[in-house]
Design an enzyme around this catalytic site. Structure first.
Site, PDB file in Angstrom:
ATOM      1  N   LYS A  11       0.828  -1.212   0.000  1.00 36.00           N
ATOM      2  CA  LYS A  11       0.000   0.000   0.000  1.00 36.00           C
ATOM      3  C   LYS A  11       0.870   1.273   0.000  1.00 36.00           C
ATOM      4  CE  LYS A  11      -3.899  -2.289   2.332  1.00 36.00           C
ATOM      5  NZ  LYS A  11      -4.864  -2.212   3.459  1.00 36.00           N
ATOM      6  N   TYR A  51     -12.318  -2.234  -3.529  1.00 35.75           N
ATOM      7  CA  TYR A  51     -12.833  -2.364  -2.159  1.00 35.75           C
ATOM      8  C   TYR A  51     -14.364  -2.284  -2.097  1.00 35.75           C
ATOM      9  CZ  TYR A  51      -8.257  -2.352   0.149  1.00 35.75           C
ATOM     10  OH  TYR A  51      -7.006  -2.690   0.612  1.00 35.75           O
ATOM     11  N   PHE A  59     -15.369   3.387   7.250  1.00 33.89           N
ATOM     12  CA  PHE A  59     -14.022   3.803   6.867  1.00 33.89           C
ATOM     13  C   PHE A  59     -13.808   3.840   5.355  1.00 33.89           C
ATOM     14  CE2 PHE A  59     -13.920  -0.796   7.850  1.00 33.89           C
ATOM     15  CZ  PHE A  59     -13.457  -1.309   6.641  1.00 33.89           C
ATOM     16  N   ARG A  87      -1.276 -14.378   4.379  1.00 29.36           N
ATOM     17  CA  ARG A  87      -1.966 -13.698   5.491  1.00 29.36           C
ATOM     18  C   ARG A  87      -1.128 -13.804   6.770  1.00 29.36           C
ATOM     19  NH1 ARG A  87      -6.635 -10.695   4.425  1.00 29.36           N
ATOM     20  NH2 ARG A  87      -7.211 -11.073   6.579  1.00 29.36           N
ATOM     21  N   ARG A 104       3.022  -6.272   9.028  1.00 29.77           N
ATOM     22  CA  ARG A 104       2.258  -5.158   9.623  1.00 29.77           C
ATOM     23  C   ARG A 104       2.850  -4.733  10.965  1.00 29.77           C
ATOM     24  NH1 ARG A 104      -3.656  -7.289   7.532  1.00 29.77           N
ATOM     25  NH2 ARG A 104      -3.887  -5.821   5.807  1.00 29.77           N
ATOM     26  N   ASN A 114      -2.096   0.218   6.846  1.00 33.40           N
ATOM     27  CA  ASN A 114      -1.494  -1.003   7.400  1.00 33.40           C
ATOM     28  C   ASN A 114      -0.609  -1.771   6.417  1.00 33.40           C
ATOM     29  OD1 ASN A 114      -3.546  -1.951   5.833  1.00 33.40           O
ATOM     30  ND2 ASN A 114      -4.636  -3.027   7.457  1.00 33.40           N
ATOM     31  N   HIS A 117      -2.032  -5.514   1.582  1.00 35.00           N
ATOM     32  CA  HIS A 117      -3.318  -6.200   1.393  1.00 35.00           C
ATOM     33  C   HIS A 117      -3.034  -7.626   0.950  1.00 35.00           C
ATOM     34  CE1 HIS A 117      -7.336  -7.229  -0.051  1.00 35.00           C
ATOM     35  NE2 HIS A 117      -6.699  -7.792  -1.073  1.00 35.00           N
ATOM     36  N   GLU A 128      -9.531 -10.937  -7.345  1.00 37.45           N
ATOM     37  CA  GLU A 128      -8.581  -9.839  -7.145  1.00 37.45           C
ATOM     38  C   GLU A 128      -7.394  -9.924  -8.106  1.00 37.45           C
ATOM     39  OE1 GLU A 128      -9.546  -8.821  -2.471  1.00 37.45           O
ATOM     40  OE2 GLU A 128      -7.646  -9.794  -2.951  1.00 37.45           O
TER      41      GLU A 128
HETATM   42  N1  UDP Z   1      -9.705  -0.722   7.399  1.00 32.83           N
HETATM   43  C1  UDP Z   1      -9.715   0.542   7.938  1.00 32.83           C
HETATM   44  N2  UDP Z   1     -10.317   0.734   9.158  1.00 32.83           N
HETATM   45  C2  UDP Z   1     -10.881  -0.287   9.851  1.00 32.83           C
HETATM   46  C3  UDP Z   1     -10.862  -1.582   9.291  1.00 32.83           C
HETATM   47  C4  UDP Z   1     -10.275  -1.763   8.062  1.00 32.83           C
HETATM   48  O1  UDP Z   1      -9.199   1.472   7.328  1.00 32.83           O
HETATM   49  O2  UDP Z   1     -11.407  -0.048  10.947  1.00 32.83           O
HETATM   50  C5  UDP Z   1      -9.067  -0.909   6.095  1.00 32.83           C
HETATM   51  C6  UDP Z   1      -7.661  -1.494   6.252  1.00 32.83           C
HETATM   52  O3  UDP Z   1      -6.826  -0.872   5.281  1.00 32.83           O
HETATM   53  C7  UDP Z   1      -7.877  -2.952   5.924  1.00 32.83           C
HETATM   54  C8  UDP Z   1      -8.960  -2.855   4.847  1.00 32.83           C
HETATM   55  O4  UDP Z   1      -9.797  -1.821   5.286  1.00 32.83           O
HETATM   56  O5  UDP Z   1      -6.682  -3.550   5.489  1.00 32.83           O
HETATM   57  C9  UDP Z   1      -9.772  -4.108   4.623  1.00 32.83           C
HETATM   58  O6  UDP Z   1     -10.269  -4.563   5.874  1.00 32.83           O
HETATM   59  P1  UDP Z   1     -10.293  -6.127   6.209  1.00 32.83           P
HETATM   60  O7  UDP Z   1     -11.084  -6.267   7.465  1.00 32.83           O
HETATM   61  O8  UDP Z   1     -10.736  -6.886   4.997  1.00 32.83           O
HETATM   62  O9  UDP Z   1      -8.763  -6.457   6.579  1.00 32.83           O
HETATM   63  P2  UDP Z   1      -7.577  -7.182   5.811  1.00 32.83           P
HETATM   64  O10 UDP Z   1      -8.148  -8.300   4.991  1.00 32.83           O
HETATM   65  O11 UDP Z   1      -6.894  -6.133   4.953  1.00 32.83           O
HETATM   66  O12 UDP Z   1      -6.652  -7.663   6.907  1.00 32.83           O
END
Ligand code: UDP
Length: 143
Positions: A11, A51, A59, A87, A104, A114, A117, A128
């Site tokens: 990112k 997204y 958010f 992951r 992370r 964070n 992705h 994706e």
């Molecule tokens: N995100 C955010 N605020 C939150 C939760 C998620 O900005 O409170 C963003 C963050 O960049 C995250 C993305 O949304 O990586 C997708 O969220 P998800 O729960 O799918 O997490 P991931 O799969 O990226 O771990």
């Protein structure tokens, strides 16, 4: 275990920190092979499309603004159990909860910015990867 492919994005915060190579190194050490890669600056339409599942989340607008704030590095990774392995090396969504030594934990500071992705399952991985790469742009390792 089956050989899988997954979609990874470094990112804008991590690209700005100049840690693409360090993150690639973590993938390689975990046995994940980069089989396609491209750097690009996402448009608002692309970020909203990617997204789309989060469209109703509070958010969403901030996430789109962040993802379009600078270039990203996008790659397809291949390897045994690649989706879960990726992951695992990424760590928890909230860097404060991410296990020590994960990407992370080491390169991100907030849940909004964070660093990386990663696809969360086989169906998402397929969609994706196709969002960014045509099948002929993917280069499976044959040796
Ligand atoms: N995100 C955010 N605020 C939150 C939760 C998620 O900005 O409170 C963003 C963050 O960049 C995250 C993305 O949304 O990586 C997708 O969220 P998800 O729960 O799918 O997490 P991931 O799969 O990226 O771990």
């Amino acid at each position: 275990m089956a050989v899988e492919r997954t979609l990874s994005i470094i990112k804008p915060d991590a690209v700005a920190k100049n840690v693409i190579g360090e993150i690639y190194s973590r993938f390689e050490k975990a046995g994940l092979r980069i089989v396609a890669a491209r750097m690009l600056h996402l448009s608002r339409e692309q970020a909203e499309g990617f997204y789309a599942v989060h469209r109703e989340r509070p958010f969403f607008n901030d996430l789109v603004a962040f993802m379009t704030s600078g270039p990203v590095m996008v790659q397809a990774l291949e390897g045994e159990d690649a989706i879960a392995k990726h992951r695992e090396v990424m760590g928890a969504t909230n860097p404060k909860e991410a296990a020590p030594g994960t990407i992370r934990a080491d390169f991100a500071s907030t849940i909004d910015e964070n660093a990386v992705h990663g696809s969360d399952g086989p169906d998402t991985a397929k969609t994706e990867i196709a969002f960014f790469f045509r099948e002929e742009e993917i280069c499976p390792r044959t040796r």
